[in-house]
Design a protein around this motif. Structure first.
Motif, PDB file in Angstrom:
ATOM      1  N   ILE A  34      21.531  38.907 -38.873  1.00  0.00           N
ATOM      2  CA  ILE A  34      21.096  38.076 -37.749  1.00  0.00           C
ATOM      3  C   ILE A  34      19.919  38.737 -37.024  1.00  0.00           C
ATOM      4  N   CYS A  35      20.022  40.046 -36.781  1.00  0.00           N
ATOM      5  CA  CYS A  35      18.931  40.747 -36.082  1.00  0.00           C
ATOM      6  C   CYS A  35      17.657  40.750 -36.930  1.00  0.00           C
ATOM      7  N   ALA A  36      17.800  40.974 -38.220  1.00  0.00           N
ATOM      8  CA  ALA A  36      16.618  40.987 -39.097  1.00  0.00           C
ATOM      9  C   ALA A  36      15.923  39.622 -39.078  1.00  0.00           C
ATOM     10  N   TYR A  37      16.726  38.570 -39.072  1.00  0.00           N
ATOM     11  CA  TYR A  37      16.176  37.216 -39.010  1.00  0.00           C
ATOM     12  C   TYR A  37      15.452  36.986 -37.679  1.00  0.00           C
ATOM     13  N   LEU A  38      16.115  37.372 -36.609  1.00  0.00           N
ATOM     14  CA  LEU A  38      15.525  37.149 -35.279  1.00  0.00           C
ATOM     15  C   LEU A  38      14.198  37.879 -35.133  1.00  0.00           C
ATOM     16  N   GLU A  39      14.106  39.063 -35.733  1.00  0.00           N
ATOM     17  CA  GLU A  39      12.855  39.822 -35.643  1.00  0.00           C
ATOM     18  C   GLU A  39      11.703  39.049 -36.288  1.00  0.00           C
ATOM     19  N   ARG A  40      12.000  38.389 -37.412  1.00  0.00           N
ATOM     20  CA  ARG A  40      10.953  37.615 -38.099  1.00  0.00           C
ATOM     21  C   ARG A  40      10.558  36.371 -37.312  1.00  0.00           C
ATOM     22  N   VAL A  41      11.555  35.768 -36.668  1.00  0.00           N
ATOM     23  CA  VAL A  41      11.286  34.517 -35.951  1.00  0.00           C
ATOM     24  C   VAL A  41      10.663  34.791 -34.577  1.00  0.00           C
ATOM     25  N   HIS A  42      11.086  35.906 -33.986  1.00  0.00           N
ATOM     26  CA  HIS A  42      10.584  36.278 -32.644  1.00  0.00           C
ATOM     27  C   HIS A  42      10.069  37.711 -32.717  1.00  0.00           C
ATOM     28  N   PRO A  43       8.856  37.919 -33.186  1.00  0.00           N
ATOM     29  CA  PRO A  43       8.400  39.303 -33.428  1.00  0.00           C
ATOM     30  C   PRO A  43       8.179  40.142 -32.172  1.00  0.00           C
ATOM     31  N   GLN A  44       8.084  39.497 -31.015  1.00  0.00           N
ATOM     32  CA  GLN A  44       7.775  40.244 -29.782  1.00  0.00           C
ATOM     33  C   GLN A  44       8.965  40.292 -28.829  1.00  0.00           C
ATOM     34  N   PRO A  45       9.207  41.416 -28.205  1.00  0.00           N
ATOM     35  CA  PRO A  45       8.662  42.729 -28.525  1.00  0.00           C
ATOM     36  C   PRO A  45       9.285  43.244 -29.826  1.00  0.00           C
ATOM     37  N   PRO A  46       8.541  44.015 -30.605  1.00  0.00           N
ATOM     38  CA  PRO A  46       9.096  44.496 -31.874  1.00  0.00           C
ATOM     39  C   PRO A  46      10.291  45.421 -31.662  1.00  0.00           C
ATOM     40  N   LEU A  47      11.339  45.192 -32.432  1.00  0.00           N
ATOM     41  CA  LEU A  47      12.529  46.047 -32.332  1.00  0.00           C
ATOM     42  C   LEU A  47      12.800  46.787 -33.641  1.00  0.00           C
ATOM     43  N   TYR A  48      11.860  46.704 -34.567  1.00  0.00           N
ATOM     44  CA  TYR A  48      11.908  47.513 -35.801  1.00  0.00           C
ATOM     45  C   TYR A  48      10.571  48.255 -35.888  1.00  0.00           C
ATOM     46  N   PRO A  49      10.605  49.552 -36.218  1.00  0.00           N
ATOM     47  CA  PRO A  49       9.337  50.281 -36.346  1.00  0.00           C
ATOM     48  C   PRO A  49       8.475  49.704 -37.468  1.00  0.00           C
ATOM     49  N   VAL A  50       7.177  49.903 -37.340  1.00  0.00           N
ATOM     50  CA  VAL A  50       6.237  49.413 -38.356  1.00  0.00           C
ATOM     51  C   VAL A  50       6.089  50.412 -39.503  1.00  0.00           C
ATOM     52  N   ASP A  51       5.987  51.673 -39.161  1.00  0.00           N
ATOM     53  CA  ASP A  51       5.831  52.707 -40.187  1.00  0.00           C
ATOM     54  C   ASP A  51       7.012  52.642 -41.169  1.00  0.00           C
ATOM     55  N   PRO A  52       6.734  52.647 -42.495  1.00  0.00           N
ATOM     56  CA  PRO A  52       7.808  52.453 -43.471  1.00  0.00           C
ATOM     57  C   PRO A  52       8.954  53.455 -43.354  1.00  0.00           C
ATOM     58  N   TYR A  53       8.623  54.719 -43.131  1.00  0.00           N
ATOM     59  CA  TYR A  53       9.701  55.706 -43.042  1.00  0.00           C
ATOM     60  C   TYR A  53      10.500  55.535 -41.748  1.00  0.00           C
ATOM     61  N   GLU A  54       9.789  55.270 -40.660  1.00  0.00           N
ATOM     62  CA  GLU A  54      10.496  55.058 -39.392  1.00  0.00           C
ATOM     63  C   GLU A  54      11.350  53.790 -39.472  1.00  0.00           C
ATOM     64  N   TYR A  55      10.827  52.800 -40.152  1.00  0.00           N
ATOM     65  CA  TYR A  55      11.601  51.559 -40.346  1.00  0.00           C
ATOM     66  C   TYR A  55      12.914  51.862 -41.075  1.00  0.00           C
ATOM     67  N   ALA A  56      12.805  52.629 -42.154  1.00  0.00           N
ATOM     68  CA  ALA A  56      14.004  52.967 -42.922  1.00  0.00           C
ATOM     69  C   ALA A  56      14.953  53.836 -42.103  1.00  0.00           C
ATOM     70  N   ARG A  57      14.407  54.754 -41.321  1.00  0.00           N
ATOM     71  CA  ARG A  57      15.250  55.604 -40.471  1.00  0.00           C
ATOM     72  C   ARG A  57      15.982  54.758 -39.423  1.00  0.00           C
ATOM     73  N   ALA A  58      15.300  53.771 -38.892  1.00  0.00           N
ATOM     74  CA  ALA A  58      15.949  52.897 -37.900  1.00  0.00           C
ATOM     75  C   ALA A  58      17.107  52.130 -38.553  1.00  0.00           C
ATOM     76  N   LEU A  59      16.881  51.646 -39.772  1.00  0.00           N
ATOM     77  CA  LEU A  59      17.956  50.948 -40.480  1.00  0.00           C
ATOM     78  C   LEU A  59      19.118  51.899 -40.750  1.00  0.00           C
ATOM     79  N   TRP A  60      18.784  53.152 -41.045  1.00  0.00           N
ATOM     80  CA  TRP A  60      19.827  54.143 -41.293  1.00  0.00           C
ATOM     81  C   TRP A  60      20.714  54.328 -40.057  1.00  0.00           C
ATOM     82  N   PHE A  61      20.101  54.447 -38.883  1.00  0.00           N
ATOM     83  CA  PHE A  61      20.921  54.643 -37.684  1.00  0.00           C
ATOM     84  C   PHE A  61      21.735  53.387 -37.366  1.00  0.00           C
TER      85      PHE A  61
END
Ligand SMILES: N[C@@H](CCC(=O)N[C@@H](CS)C(=O)NCC(=O)O)C(=O)O
Length: 215
Positions: free
Chosen positions: A66-93
């Motif tokens: 649900i959160c991943a979907y919402l991020e795509r539909v409502h990109p602002q403010p971003p709640l997933y990092p843009v940098d690929p490694y930081e993005y993956a680290r955020a998913l890890w946490f």
């Protein structure tokens, strides 16, 4: 209006609610209890779990999806990092909260202290709680303590899904009457206080406290 399905004290329902609030999206909450759910509800959530989500004729299940979907539909403010490694680290946490902390805080402490006695007529098994608090959680706190740099966010110096995913699990610890020892885990304790003080978290924490007659 979009609808979130699930009772407010679920850490996964809370994850989606905080995410929506951080995006400034208004929604309805339908407090589905995940016991013997209806066939109709299973159409949205085939595993019978909460949360589910609907927006018009679009339905989804699982807080992470649900959160991943919402991020795509409502990109602002971003709640997933843009940098690929930081993005993956955020998913890890997020996953560390969902699959790691939840199995101890939710299943062994919150369930034993709150859900069982208050809603199911079951006595607390204090041995389960003690083991969780004294043996199972400390190594997890140790790990999180090493991951925090003191900038108020787990990843990339900016509040993200990582902080929502970890922060939501610790709300259930608070509801059960416990907190992280600030002397032993100073960074984690300070970090959690800051996350929970955000208006988006504070609003749901205060609302939920009323569920337990604490406000
Ligand atoms: N991976 C799911 C986990 C959801 C979950 O386990 N929800 C619990 C309530 S906190 C539930 O519905 N339990 C009922 C069941 O497992 O049948 C998510 O992130 O939404």
């Amino acid at each position: 209006m979009p609808t979130v399905y699930g009772v407010n004290v679920s850490p996964f329902v809370r994850k989606v609610r905080v995410f929506l609030a951080e995006k400034g999206i208004v929604y309805d909450l339908d407090p589905v209890i995940p016991i013997n759910v209806s066939a109709e509800y299973r159409k949205m959530s085939p595993l019978g779990k909460i949360p589910a989500f609907s927006d018009g004729d679009r339905t989804l299940a699982d807080s992470s999806i649900i959160c991943a979907y919402l991020e795509r539909v409502h990109p602002q403010p971003p709640l997933y990092p843009v940098d690929p490694y930081e993005y993956a680290r955020a998913l890890w946490f997020e996953e560390y909260g969902d699959s790691g902390l939840s199995g101890i805080i939710g299943a062994k402490i919150f369930f034993q202290k709150m859900v069982g006695p208050m809603f199911l007529g079951q006595a607390t098994d204090e041995a389960v709680v003690k083991k969780a608090l004294e043996e199972e959680l400390p190594p997890m706190y140790d790990y999180l303590e090493t991951q925090l740099g003191g900038d108020g966010a787990l990843v990339g110096g900016r509040f993200s899904i990582a902080d929502i995913g970890i922060g939501t699990q610790f709300v259930n610890l608070l509801h059960a009457g416990y907190s992280v020892d600030a002397k032993r885990w100073p960074r984690l304790s300070k970090y959690l206080a800051a996350v929970h003080a955000r208006p988006t978290f504070k609003a749901v924490i205060d609302e939920e406290a009323a569920t337990f007659g604490k406000s």
